[in-house]
Enzyme design. Structure first.
Site, PDB file in Angstrom:
ATOM      1  N   SER A   1      37.079  51.249  36.159  1.00 58.73           N
ATOM      2  CA  SER A   1      35.971  51.533  37.069  1.00 58.73           C
ATOM      3  C   SER A   1      36.450  52.540  38.093  1.00 58.73           C
ATOM      4  CB  SER A   1      35.560  50.239  37.782  1.00 58.73           C
ATOM      5  OG  SER A   1      34.789  50.528  38.926  1.00 58.73           O
TER       6      SER A   1
ATOM      7  N   TYR B   1      38.430  43.334  43.059  1.00 58.81           N
ATOM      8  CA  TYR B   1      37.830  43.938  41.869  1.00 58.81           C
ATOM      9  C   TYR B   1      38.488  45.296  41.600  1.00 58.81           C
ATOM     10  CZ  TYR B   1      34.322  46.094  38.863  1.00 58.81           C
ATOM     11  OH  TYR B   1      33.696  46.730  37.827  1.00 58.81           O
TER      12      TYR B   1
ATOM     13  N   LYS C   1      40.837  46.452  38.397  1.00 58.34           N
ATOM     14  CA  LYS C   1      40.471  47.569  37.518  1.00 58.34           C
ATOM     15  C   LYS C   1      41.575  48.630  37.483  1.00 58.34           C
ATOM     16  CE  LYS C   1      36.537  46.217  35.808  1.00 58.34           C
ATOM     17  NZ  LYS C   1      36.454  45.924  34.354  1.00 58.34           N
TER      18      LYS C   1
END
Lengths: 253, 251
Positions: free
Chosen positions: A142, A156, A160
């Site tokens: 991402s 998060y 990633k």
């Protein structure tokens, strides 16, 4: 016995991008194995694909559970004698939390969902990918892996970034078996991931398109088209690569 | 296979090596192909014949794509042959010419390398963009050299490709609102005449051995990526520089 079918496993495939990927690979001629944790939705999705003439199966297991991932992937691999594509699609934000208040459980959950899951599933699939045709692993990183994500999405983003590196590491480690490993990096895609903001602040959601060169949000089909290519023989010299699917979003406007 | 059915494609430097593979692949996917060339007339003829044998349309046009007058001629000839709508532009023409160090190259060599690799990409894009609309795709050939500075004596080549990569991102921004996607690809070691001419066998063997996939790539694999980027399956991909190097960049 090694199956003559092409076999693709897509984790987290009962909704959003994952289901669209399963549908596309099914249309490309793969037997698609959908994974998820909502068994009813999984059964519905298999029915939907079967009605389109796609051979599909559902395996319900939690990608954060080492034991469940290993036993299920092994079961699938043994049934077909091989795996051609593993799409590590399962993942998520898990919620937003700032570091000061963040519990260790939350941290571990987000890392497990996005990063441990890739490790568990890839490791279990390797013996079967070795018997696949132009086999490959496809992961999801991402933009948050670079930018560290929006407010409260720090873990998060961190997970990633880990996916970005493990993709390259898998590519190096598995190249001798002809197994490729690549990642896609979706930008803002119109999926249930953004359901909350779409419902509560539709004007904000719509305005996101202004930051995308192509002037629109991505659709799950946009991601599925890239994965279809990366899984194919046409991508046979592409490994350790991350492909941005953001309509130019990563470059800013 | 008909991902590009009915589309019109231009491939600069389309008569040999990677350009030839791209021309043939786009035709196989259903496109009408303009095979531009400058040096290799026999290669251009062979490429057009091969495309016609597949039942597809193609024409060969000789112009120097680093010359603005020639680009205008190219445009006039293409419009006469295939009309004024272009769907796919592949800025493939380019070259290394010779390996020269900082001490060895002069202004004329600088101009040659920059013109053939970068100026051509800029002004061919400028000429054909008005004929392109929503769904059209421009694909520029950059290089692994744009990422890592290139092998010995290729400073100008790698810099020109760096310019191509940056121009690609800028054009993605500028042309995105028109629905035109602009991407580049960065091939690593691909087994072509380029390396037959300019790279020693022992260097090639060493690089291939250090590549995770343990081999050179081939021109058809690059062509497959171009055809993909030109297709609707890549409809949300723009401003990207995609590596095709067997994992070389990180080994």
């Amino acid at each position: 016995m090694i199956s003559k079918e092409k076999v693709a496993i897509i984790t987290g495939a009962t909704g959003g991008i994952g289901f669209e990927v399963a549908k596309r690979l099914g249309q490309d001629g793969y037997t698609v194995i959908l994974n998820g944790i909502e068994d009813d939705a999984g059964a519905e999705r298999v029915k939907e694909l079967s009605a389109q003439g796609i051979k599909a199966e559902y395996y319900g297991f939690d990608v954060t559970s080492e034991e469940a991932v290993t036993s299920n992937i092994t079961k699938i691999g043994e049934k077909y004698g091989k795996i051609d594509v593993l799409v590590n699609n399962a993942g998520g934000l898990g919620g937003r939390s700032r570091f000061e208040e963040m519990t260790t459980d939350f941290y571990r959950f987000v890392m497990a969902l996005n990063l441990d899951s890739v490790f568990f599933a890839s490791r279990a699939a390797i013996p079967f990918l070795k018997k696949g045709e132009h086999p490959s692993i496809i992961n999801y990183t991402s933009n948050a892996g670079w930018t560290a994500g929006g407010p409260g999405a720090g873990v998060y983003g961190t997970s990633k970034a880990g996916v970005h590196a493990i993709t390259r590491a898998l590519a190096k480690d598995l190249a001798e078996y002809g197994i490729r490993a690549n990642a896609v990096s979706p930008g803002t895609i119109d999926t249930p991931f953004h359901a909350q903001i779409k419902a509560t602040k539709p004007e904000v959601f719509a305005s996101w398109a202004n930051n995308i060169m192509l002037g629109r949000l991505g659709q799950p089909e946009d991601v599925a088209g890239v994965i279809s290519f990366l899984a194919s023989k046409d991508a046979s010299f592409i490994t350790a690569e991350t492909i941005q699917i953001g309509g130019g979003q990563a470059l800013g406007i | 296979m008909s991902k590009l059915k009915g589309k019109v494609a231009i491939v600069t430097g389309g008569s040999r090596d990677i350009g030839r593979a791209i021309s043939i692949k786009l035709a196989k996917e259903g496109a009408k192909v303009v095979v531009n060339y400058f040096n290799s007339e026999s290669g251009a003829k062979k490429t057009v014949e091969e495309i016609k044998s597949l039942g597809q349309e193609a024409i060969a046009i000789k112009v120097d794509v680093s010359n603005l007058g020639d680009i205008a001629n190219l445009k006039a000839k293409i419009v006469a042959a295939f009309g004024d709508k272009i769907d796919i532009l592949v800025n493939n023409a380019g070259g290394l010419f010779a390996r020269k160090t900082l001490e060895e190259f002069d202004e004329a060599f600088y101009n040659l390398v920059m013109d053939v690799n970068f100026k051509s990409t800029v002004f061919v894009t400028q000429a054909f963009e008005p004929l392109m609309g929503k769904g059209a795709s421009i694909i520029n050939l950059s290089s692994q050299a744009a990422r890592d500075g290139g092998g010995g004596g290729s400073a100008l080549y790698s810099s020109s490709k760096g310019a191509v990569s940056t121009f690609t991102r800028a054009m993605a921004k500028e042309l995105g609102p028109k629905g035109i996607r602009v991407n580049a690809l960065c091939p690593g070691l691909i087994g072509t005449k380029f390396h037959d001419d300019f790279t020693k066998d022992e260097v090639r063997e060493k690089v291939a051995a250090g590549t995770p996939l343990r081999r050179e790539g081939n021109a058809n694999e690059v062509a497959d990526l171009v055809a993909y980027l030109a297709s609707d399956d890549a409809s949300f991909i723009t401003g990207n520089n995609i590596d095709i190097n067997g994992g070389l960049a990180f080994s």
